[in-house]
Design a protein around this motif. Structure first.
Motif, PDB file in Angstrom:
ATOM      1  N   THR A  68       0.841  -1.190   0.000  1.00  0.00           N
ATOM      2  CA  THR A  68       0.000   0.000   0.000  1.00  0.00           C
ATOM      3  C   THR A  68       0.878   1.242   0.000  1.00  0.00           C
ATOM      4  OG1 THR A  68      -1.734  -1.125   1.278  1.00  0.00           O
ATOM      5  CG2 THR A  68      -1.814   1.274   1.209  1.00  0.00           C
ATOM      6  N   VAL A  69       0.513   2.225  -0.821  1.00  0.00           N
ATOM      7  CA  VAL A  69       1.228   3.503  -0.863  1.00  0.00           C
ATOM      8  C   VAL A  69       0.207   4.632  -0.790  1.00  0.00           C
ATOM      9  CG1 VAL A  69       2.793   5.006  -2.152  1.00  0.00           C
ATOM     10  CG2 VAL A  69       3.081   2.518  -2.261  1.00  0.00           C
ATOM     11  N   PHE A  70       0.469   5.606   0.098  1.00  0.00           N
ATOM     12  CA  PHE A  70      -0.391   6.773   0.249  1.00  0.00           C
ATOM     13  C   PHE A  70       0.355   8.030  -0.198  1.00  0.00           C
ATOM     14  CE2 PHE A  70      -1.991   3.833   3.452  1.00  0.00           C
ATOM     15  CZ  PHE A  70      -3.364   3.922   3.282  1.00  0.00           C
ATOM     16  N   LEU A  71      -0.361   8.930  -0.848  1.00  0.00           N
ATOM     17  CA  LEU A  71       0.098  10.295  -1.069  1.00  0.00           C
ATOM     18  C   LEU A  71      -0.542  11.146   0.014  1.00  0.00           C
ATOM     19  CD1 LEU A  71       1.532  12.475  -2.805  1.00  0.00           C
ATOM     20  CD2 LEU A  71      -0.617  12.682  -4.080  1.00  0.00           C
ATOM     21  N   SER A  72       0.287  11.872   0.767  1.00  0.00           N
ATOM     22  CA  SER A  72      -0.221  12.550   1.960  1.00  0.00           C
ATOM     23  C   SER A  72       0.169  14.024   1.970  1.00  0.00           C
ATOM     24  CB  SER A  72       0.314  11.867   3.229  1.00  0.00           C
ATOM     25  OG  SER A  72       0.030  10.490   3.225  1.00  0.00           O
ATOM     26  N   PRO A  73      -0.674  14.907   1.418  1.00  0.00           N
ATOM     27  CA  PRO A  73      -0.437  16.342   1.574  1.00  0.00           C
ATOM     28  C   PRO A  73      -0.897  16.798   2.945  1.00  0.00           C
ATOM     29  CG  PRO A  73      -2.405  15.968   0.257  1.00  0.00           C
ATOM     30  CD  PRO A  73      -1.835  14.609   0.556  1.00  0.00           C
ATOM     31  N   GLY A  74      -0.209  17.797   3.515  1.00  0.00           N
ATOM     32  CA  GLY A  74      -0.593  18.240   4.843  1.00  0.00           C
ATOM     33  C   GLY A  74       0.047  19.557   5.210  1.00  0.00           C
ATOM     34  N   VAL A  75      -0.087  19.905   6.483  1.00  0.00           N
ATOM     35  CA  VAL A  75       0.456  21.149   7.007  1.00  0.00           C
ATOM     36  C   VAL A  75       1.057  20.857   8.371  1.00  0.00           C
ATOM     37  CG1 VAL A  75      -1.723  21.820   8.097  1.00  0.00           C
ATOM     38  CG2 VAL A  75      -0.066  23.589   7.453  1.00  0.00           C
ATOM     39  N   GLN A  76       2.094  21.635   8.728  1.00  0.00           N
ATOM     40  CA  GLN A  76       2.814  21.413   9.980  1.00  0.00           C
ATOM     41  C   GLN A  76       3.118  22.763  10.631  1.00  0.00           C
ATOM     42  OE1 GLN A  76       7.131  20.075  10.087  1.00  0.00           O
ATOM     43  NE2 GLN A  76       6.148  18.147  10.667  1.00  0.00           N
ATOM     44  N   TRP A  77       2.779  22.865  11.918  1.00  0.00           N
ATOM     45  CA  TRP A  77       3.052  24.080  12.684  1.00  0.00           C
ATOM     46  C   TRP A  77       4.131  23.739  13.706  1.00  0.00           C
ATOM     47  CZ3 TRP A  77      -0.873  26.605  16.601  1.00  0.00           C
ATOM     48  CH2 TRP A  77      -0.335  27.818  17.045  1.00  0.00           C
ATOM     49  N   VAL A  78       5.288  24.389  13.571  1.00  0.00           N
ATOM     50  CA  VAL A  78       6.474  24.049  14.350  1.00  0.00           C
ATOM     51  C   VAL A  78       6.832  25.198  15.285  1.00  0.00           C
ATOM     52  CG1 VAL A  78       8.902  23.358  14.258  1.00  0.00           C
ATOM     53  CG2 VAL A  78       7.318  22.617  12.466  1.00  0.00           C
ATOM     54  N   ASN A  79       6.992  24.884  16.550  1.00  0.00           N
ATOM     55  CA  ASN A  79       7.464  25.816  17.554  1.00  0.00           C
ATOM     56  C   ASN A  79       8.743  25.245  18.155  1.00  0.00           C
ATOM     57  OD1 ASN A  79       7.436  27.018  20.514  1.00  0.00           O
ATOM     58  ND2 ASN A  79       6.094  28.319  19.286  1.00  0.00           N
ATOM     59  N   THR A  80       9.422  26.009  18.990  1.00  0.00           N
ATOM     60  CA  THR A  80      10.649  25.497  19.603  1.00  0.00           C
ATOM     61  C   THR A  80      10.382  24.337  20.555  1.00  0.00           C
ATOM     62  OG1 THR A  80      10.461  27.179  21.342  1.00  0.00           O
ATOM     63  CG2 THR A  80      11.850  27.695  19.431  1.00  0.00           C
ATOM     64  N   ARG A  81       9.161  24.216  21.078  1.00  0.00           N
ATOM     65  CA  ARG A  81       8.857  23.183  22.054  1.00  0.00           C
ATOM     66  C   ARG A  81       7.876  22.130  21.563  1.00  0.00           C
ATOM     67  NH1 ARG A  81       9.981  24.212  27.381  1.00  0.00           N
ATOM     68  NH2 ARG A  81       9.479  22.010  27.586  1.00  0.00           N
ATOM     69  N   TRP A  82       7.127  22.404  20.500  1.00  0.00           N
ATOM     70  CA  TRP A  82       6.126  21.442  20.068  1.00  0.00           C
ATOM     71  C   TRP A  82       5.893  21.534  18.562  1.00  0.00           C
ATOM     72  CZ3 TRP A  82       2.840  24.806  17.995  1.00  0.00           C
ATOM     73  CH2 TRP A  82       2.610  26.030  18.641  1.00  0.00           C
ATOM     74  N   VAL A  83       5.278  20.498  18.046  1.00  0.00           N
ATOM     75  CA  VAL A  83       4.906  20.412  16.633  1.00  0.00           C
ATOM     76  C   VAL A  83       3.471  19.891  16.557  1.00  0.00           C
ATOM     77  CG1 VAL A  83       5.387  19.365  14.389  1.00  0.00           C
ATOM     78  CG2 VAL A  83       7.276  19.927  15.923  1.00  0.00           C
ATOM     79  N   VAL A  84       2.639  20.563  15.789  1.00  0.00           N
ATOM     80  CA  VAL A  84       1.283  20.098  15.509  1.00  0.00           C
ATOM     81  C   VAL A  84       1.182  19.868  14.008  1.00  0.00           C
ATOM     82  CG1 VAL A  84      -1.180  20.621  15.607  1.00  0.00           C
ATOM     83  CG2 VAL A  84       0.328  21.379  17.454  1.00  0.00           C
ATOM     84  N   GLU A  85       0.682  18.716  13.600  1.00  0.00           N
ATOM     85  CA  GLU A  85       0.663  18.390  12.176  1.00  0.00           C
ATOM     86  C   GLU A  85      -0.600  17.625  11.817  1.00  0.00           C
ATOM     87  OE1 GLU A  85       4.271  16.232  11.589  1.00  0.00           O
ATOM     88  OE2 GLU A  85       3.865  14.866  13.248  1.00  0.00           O
ATOM     89  N   ALA A  86      -1.053  17.816  10.589  1.00  0.00           N
ATOM     90  CA  ALA A  86      -2.237  17.121  10.082  1.00  0.00           C
ATOM     91  C   ALA A  86      -2.062  16.911   8.587  1.00  0.00           C
ATOM     92  CB  ALA A  86      -3.507  17.916  10.366  1.00  0.00           C
ATOM     93  N   ALA A  87      -2.677  15.859   8.068  1.00  0.00           N
ATOM     94  CA  ALA A  87      -2.546  15.533   6.651  1.00  0.00           C
ATOM     95  C   ALA A  87      -3.761  14.730   6.202  1.00  0.00           C
ATOM     96  CB  ALA A  87      -1.269  14.738   6.389  1.00  0.00           C
ATOM     97  N   VAL A  88      -3.860  14.512   4.911  1.00  0.00           N
ATOM     98  CA  VAL A  88      -4.865  13.635   4.321  1.00  0.00           C
ATOM     99  C   VAL A  88      -4.131  12.553   3.554  1.00  0.00           C
ATOM    100  CG1 VAL A  88      -6.805  13.426   2.743  1.00  0.00           C
ATOM    101  CG2 VAL A  88      -6.572  15.493   4.136  1.00  0.00           C
ATOM    102  N   GLN A  89      -4.380  11.289   3.889  1.00  0.00           N
ATOM    103  CA  GLN A  89      -3.726  10.169   3.216  1.00  0.00           C
ATOM    104  C   GLN A  89      -4.625   9.642   2.099  1.00  0.00           C
ATOM    105  OE1 GLN A  89      -2.808   7.422   6.452  1.00  0.00           O
ATOM    106  NE2 GLN A  89      -0.681   8.061   6.370  1.00  0.00           N
ATOM    107  N   ILE A  90      -4.120   9.729   0.878  1.00  0.00           N
ATOM    108  CA  ILE A  90      -4.870   9.291  -0.296  1.00  0.00           C
ATOM    109  C   ILE A  90      -4.183   8.056  -0.875  1.00  0.00           C
ATOM    110  CG2 ILE A  90      -5.728   9.970  -2.568  1.00  0.00           C
ATOM    111  CD1 ILE A  90      -5.273  12.916  -1.625  1.00  0.00           C
ATOM    112  N   PRO A  91      -4.839   6.901  -0.906  1.00  0.00           N
ATOM    113  CA  PRO A  91      -4.188   5.695  -1.438  1.00  0.00           C
ATOM    114  C   PRO A  91      -3.994   5.793  -2.943  1.00  0.00           C
ATOM    115  CG  PRO A  91      -6.492   5.246  -0.905  1.00  0.00           C
ATOM    116  CD  PRO A  91      -6.209   6.627  -0.406  1.00  0.00           C
TER     117      PRO A  91
END
Length: 245
Positions: A193-216
């Motif tokens: 199985t292979v997914f194409l996953s576009p997303g966004v990432q919010w990076v701080n010095t102490r934490w990272v929040v990330e989300a994406a959509v996985q499309i097979p």
């Protein structure tokens, strides 16, 4: 259908050695129709199997405005999730349980090339699944390639370290061997199985929040193994450090 939320905690023991703790919460649901056209729903939810990993950087090459790094990682997926859930029909199938019941080693390599405005990551790993409850998930070879480009701020400030917003495009692939039930291979399990996953990432010095959509984009599965329509992963990572007096 699977809903899940994973918290990933990263701790730098030294400049080269990093510890990673991944804690998943899962909600799995199976809907089917029996021979009498009766709609049946079965589900399980709760804490999944926790992963603990150590990553060690074995190679670093720094250039003006660019760095290359190679690391190795290894660890274990622990049987922290409930693997014996039952409903009115009896014990839930193993693939529906929140936990596997087995101790599963994981090893692999990770490569990073980073510039001021973008980053390229690639990893290759192998998960050795072991037996529990007369059931053994097939071993999994997995690979991922991720390109991250800084969207904001477009120009770095002269002072301070701000938050960053990155656009992300990933390829997430895995090849799973067939499951075994009571020592017999399940012909309707495993595959590529292979997914194409576009997303966004919010990076701080102490934490990272990330989300994406996985499309097979590839689902070369064995027999009547269940296909995946799509996935929406979301993760939160916290970074910790310590000072030695």
């Amino acid at each position: 259908k699977v809903h899940g939320l994973t918290g990933v905690y990263v701790y730098g023991f030294t400049e080269k050695l990093t510890g990673i703790l991944a804690v998943p919460y899962l909600d799995r649901e199976l809907k089917l129709t029996n021979e009498d056209s009766e709609r049946i729903e079965r589900n399980a939810s709760g804490l999944g199997d926790i992963r603990t990993l150590l990553k060690y950087r074995v190679f670093t090459k720094d250039e003006p405005g660019k760095t290359h790094r190679l690391g190795v990682f290894g660890g274990l997926e622990w049987p922290t999730g409930d693997d014996d859930e039952k409903d009115r029909f009896g014990r839930l199938p193993q693939v529906l349980q929140a936990g596997s019941g087995s101790y599963d080693p994981i090893v692999g390599l990770v490569w990073t090339t980073q510039k001021l405005s973008w980053q390229l990551d690639a990893d290759l790993g192998y998960k050795f699944n072991t037996e529990a409850n007369d059931f053994e998930f097939g071993d999994v070879l997995f690979y991922n390639v991720s390109y991250q480009h800084r969207l904001w701020p477009r120009e770095l400030p002269e002072e301070g370290v701000p938050s960053f917003v990155y656009g992300v495009v990933e390829l997430n692939g895995s090849y799973a061997a067939k499951n075994e039930i009571d020592g017999r291979r399940d012909r309707d399990s495993g595959g590529h199985t292979v997914f194409l996953s576009p997303g966004v990432q919010w990076v701080n010095t102490r934490w990272v929040v990330e989300a994406a959509v996985q499309i097979p984009i590839i689902q070369d599965l064995n027999g009547d193994a269940l296909e995946v329509d799509y996935g929406v992963p979301f993760g939160v990572r916290f970074r910790f450090s310590h000072n030695t007096l």
